[in-house]
Design an enzyme around this catalytic site. Structure first.
Site, PDB file in Angstrom:
ATOM      1  N   VAL A  24       0.831  -1.213   0.000  1.00 31.60           N
ATOM      2  CA  VAL A  24       0.000   0.000   0.000  1.00 31.60           C
ATOM      3  C   VAL A  24       0.870   1.269   0.000  1.00 31.60           C
ATOM      4  CG1 VAL A  24      -1.829   1.261   1.210  1.00 31.60           C
ATOM      5  CG2 VAL A  24      -1.849  -1.237   1.183  1.00 31.60           C
ATOM      6  N   ALA A  46       9.375   6.153   6.885  1.00 29.62           N
ATOM      7  CA  ALA A  46       9.929   5.303   7.948  1.00 29.62           C
ATOM      8  C   ALA A  46       9.546   3.849   7.689  1.00 29.62           C
ATOM      9  CB  ALA A  46       9.395   5.742   9.307  1.00 29.62           C
ATOM     10  N   GLU A 130     -10.391   5.195   5.051  1.00 28.18           N
ATOM     11  CA  GLU A 130     -11.120   4.682   3.881  1.00 28.18           C
ATOM     12  C   GLU A 130     -10.442   3.442   3.301  1.00 28.18           C
ATOM     13  OE1 GLU A 130     -14.153   6.270   2.561  1.00 28.18           O
ATOM     14  OE2 GLU A 130     -14.078   4.150   2.020  1.00 28.18           O
ATOM     15  N   ILE A 137     -13.189   1.212  -3.077  1.00 23.69           N
ATOM     16  CA  ILE A 137     -14.617   1.598  -3.031  1.00 23.69           C
ATOM     17  C   ILE A 137     -14.812   2.614  -1.896  1.00 23.69           C
ATOM     18  CG2 ILE A 137     -16.998   0.801  -2.870  1.00 23.69           C
ATOM     19  CD1 ILE A 137     -16.051  -2.015  -3.562  1.00 23.69           C
ATOM     20  N   ASP A 202     -10.113 -10.977   8.181  1.00 19.85           N
ATOM     21  CA  ASP A 202      -9.958  -9.668   7.522  1.00 19.85           C
ATOM     22  C   ASP A 202     -11.320  -9.035   7.177  1.00 19.85           C
ATOM     23  OD1 ASP A 202      -8.139  -7.745   5.736  1.00 19.85           O
ATOM     24  OD2 ASP A 202      -9.779  -8.460   4.484  1.00 19.85           O
ATOM     25  N   LYS A 206     -13.399  -5.499   8.683  1.00 14.94           N
ATOM     26  CA  LYS A 206     -14.029  -4.472   7.840  1.00 14.94           C
ATOM     27  C   LYS A 206     -15.506  -4.301   8.216  1.00 14.94           C
ATOM     28  CE  LYS A 206     -10.675  -5.473   4.231  1.00 14.94           C
ATOM     29  NZ  LYS A 206     -10.312  -6.351   3.110  1.00 14.94           N
ATOM     30  N   GLY A 304      -4.760  -4.579  -3.445  1.00 11.43           N
ATOM     31  CA  GLY A 304      -3.718  -4.185  -4.401  1.00 11.43           C
ATOM     32  C   GLY A 304      -3.197  -2.792  -4.087  1.00 11.43           C
TER      33      GLY A 304
HETATM   34  N1  HSE Z   1      -5.932  -8.927   2.150  1.00  9.82           N
HETATM   35  C1  HSE Z   1      -6.943  -7.978   1.859  1.00  9.82           C
HETATM   36  C2  HSE Z   1      -7.898  -8.564   0.834  1.00  9.82           C
HETATM   37  C3  HSE Z   1      -6.319  -6.713   1.357  1.00  9.82           C
HETATM   38  O1  HSE Z   1      -7.544  -9.577   0.222  1.00  9.82           O
HETATM   39  O2  HSE Z   1      -8.979  -8.025   0.633  1.00  9.82           O
HETATM   40  C4  HSE Z   1      -7.250  -5.543   1.296  1.00  9.82           C
HETATM   41  O3  HSE Z   1      -7.767  -5.218   2.551  1.00  9.82           O
END
Ligand code: HSE
Length: 423
Positions: A24, A46, A130, A137, A202, A206, A304
């Site tokens: 990122v 850093a 975001e 999105i 993950d 979210k 990505g």
């Molecule tokens: N590892 C996460 C995914 C990256 O595959 O959606 C984006 O948050």
């Protein structure tokens, strides 16, 4: 009618301190290099590891992120490191200094949102995130700001690019799970520990973040059900295809008609008439249902470097303008204090009779067979799936929801079912 007059004045670029230079961080850096008119200069970077090979001269990097927090020459800070605990330490310290910060760290925000809100209130800094939810999105800002006064009924969708990529490759090319996961990792979509993607930790982070903006629910991620696709097989993909459906990992924030709300993430059978059906590879899709606004569907790249870097850039622009989240639902008296239970209809493969009994599965149809697998279907409770989540995982069971839900306190009726039908 007044006319806007064009101005040629070039604003002084805002000076950005970048903490982290992984997928990122590099995506953001590259975007800012390609797009200088955005008006941001990365003046300090850093990183943790001094010996790692990087695509910029070694003198661009330093190794004490704390030094950036106190630098008055930096206008804005970006935190995009992997380690959620260290990210919280750094972001917390920055907010204590009243700084403006953008982060992409979903695990950190999901786990510490109440403290992060308090720090902003106490010290006047701002945190935007975001990039932490659904990559490119613009879901957080739209729900937080545009839908601040819209009573939302649900927000659901595909919030993880890596697991969606794996499911797509398995279905389209008959790829093996391990091979498809290795591809998702090679393309930089997956987390350093891919279990976070495949076991749905993950997308759970979210969904937890979204719940604060959708309905004012502040949740501990550990209290939210996450079932993933670590045990998905080609038989499961075939089973869904034979019914004209696809398996997708769907996260749901659901307001309930009688009051309350709930959040869960599980694999789900998605029919061809759902907008989520066509969301493939690393793309994410978000379905929003509002009382007055009706249904919305947003699709975009969920993982990505460039897509996520683009979301960080949007946050930098917002921070420069002095914007912050409204958290309107959190402040409203309608804020939901506790999550509610729900009846979920599921198919389960590879669970013992004892485990099925423990789940109290109320059968809705006979056991179904694929040439290579046997599925039991019925209603169970969200709370029971959560209670036995680790047992299901250890047993190698695969659970997929049909999308039908019902309240747990009342008998099922046709009209109630219609109200609760989510996808
Ligand atoms: N590892 C996460 C995914 C990256 O595959 O959606 C984006 O948050």
């Amino acid at each position: 009618m007044s006319r806007l007059s064009p101005t040629n004045a070039v604003p002084t670029p805002a000076r950005v301190g970048l903490i982290g230079f992984g997928c990122v961080g590099q995506g953001l850096y590259n975007i800012l290099q390609q797009h200088p008119e955005a008006g941001f200069t990365v003046t300090r970077i850093a990183v943790k590891n001094p010996t790692k090979l990087r695509p910029l001269p070694a003198n661009r990097f330093e190794f004490h992120a704390d030094d950036l927090l106190d630098d008055p020459e930096l206008d804005l800070l970006v935190e995009v490191i992997d380690d959620a605990d260290e990210a919280f330490r750094l972001v917390g310290a920055a907010l204590r200094r009243g700084r403006r910060v953008a982060t992409a760290n979903k695990a950190m925000v999901a786990r510490h949102l109440p403290e992060l809100l308090e720090l902003q209130r106490d010290f006047g800094g701002t945190l935007l995130y975001e990039a932490a939810v659904c990559g490119s999105i613009p879901v957080i800002r739209t729900i937080d700001s545009y839908f601040a006064q819209e009573p939302l009924r649900s927000v659901s969708g595909i919030f993880n690019g890596s697991s969606n990529y794996v499911l797509t490759r398995m279905r389209e090319d008959g790829s093996d799970y391990t091979e498809a996961l290795a591809e998702a990792q090679a393309q930089g979509f997956a987390e350093t520990d891919p279990t976070l993607d495949m076991a749905a930790f993950d997308p759970r982070s979210k969904a937890v973040i979204l719940a604060a903006h959708v309905c004012g629910l502040l949740l501990n991620p550990d209290d939210v059900l996450n079932l993933g696709i670590e045990h998905v097989s080609s038989a499961d993909i075939r089973y869904a295809a034979a019914r004209g459906q696809k398996i997708k990992v769907v996260a749901t924030v659901q307001l309930l008609p009688g009051g309350g709300a709930t959040v869960y993430v599980t694999p789900q059978l998605v029919p061809a008439d759902s907008p989520l059906y066509a969301v493939e590879r690393e793309y994410n899709g978000v379905l929003v249902e509002g009382e007055f606004a009706g249904q919305h569907f947003w699709q975009g790249r969920g993982a990505g470097g460039h897509p996520t870097g683009s979301a960080v850039l949007a946050d930098l622009v917002a921070l420069r303008q002095g914007s912050r989240y409204t958290y309107a639902k959190l402040d409203a008296s309608a804020a939901v204090a506790t999550p509610a239970d729900l009846g979920l209809e599921v198919y389960i493969r590879n669970a013992s009779a004892d485990l099925l009994a423990a789940l109290d599965l109320a059968p809705t149809s006979a056991t179904a067979h694929d040439s290579a697998a046997e599925y039991t279907s019925g209603y169970t409770r969200l709370s029971q799936l959560h209670q036995f989540r680790d047992v299901l995982r250890a047993a190698g069971a695969f659970v997929v929801r049909t999308g039908r839900v019902r309240p747990v306190t009342q008998p099922e009726t046709a009209s109630l079912e219609a109200v609760f039908e989510t996808e």
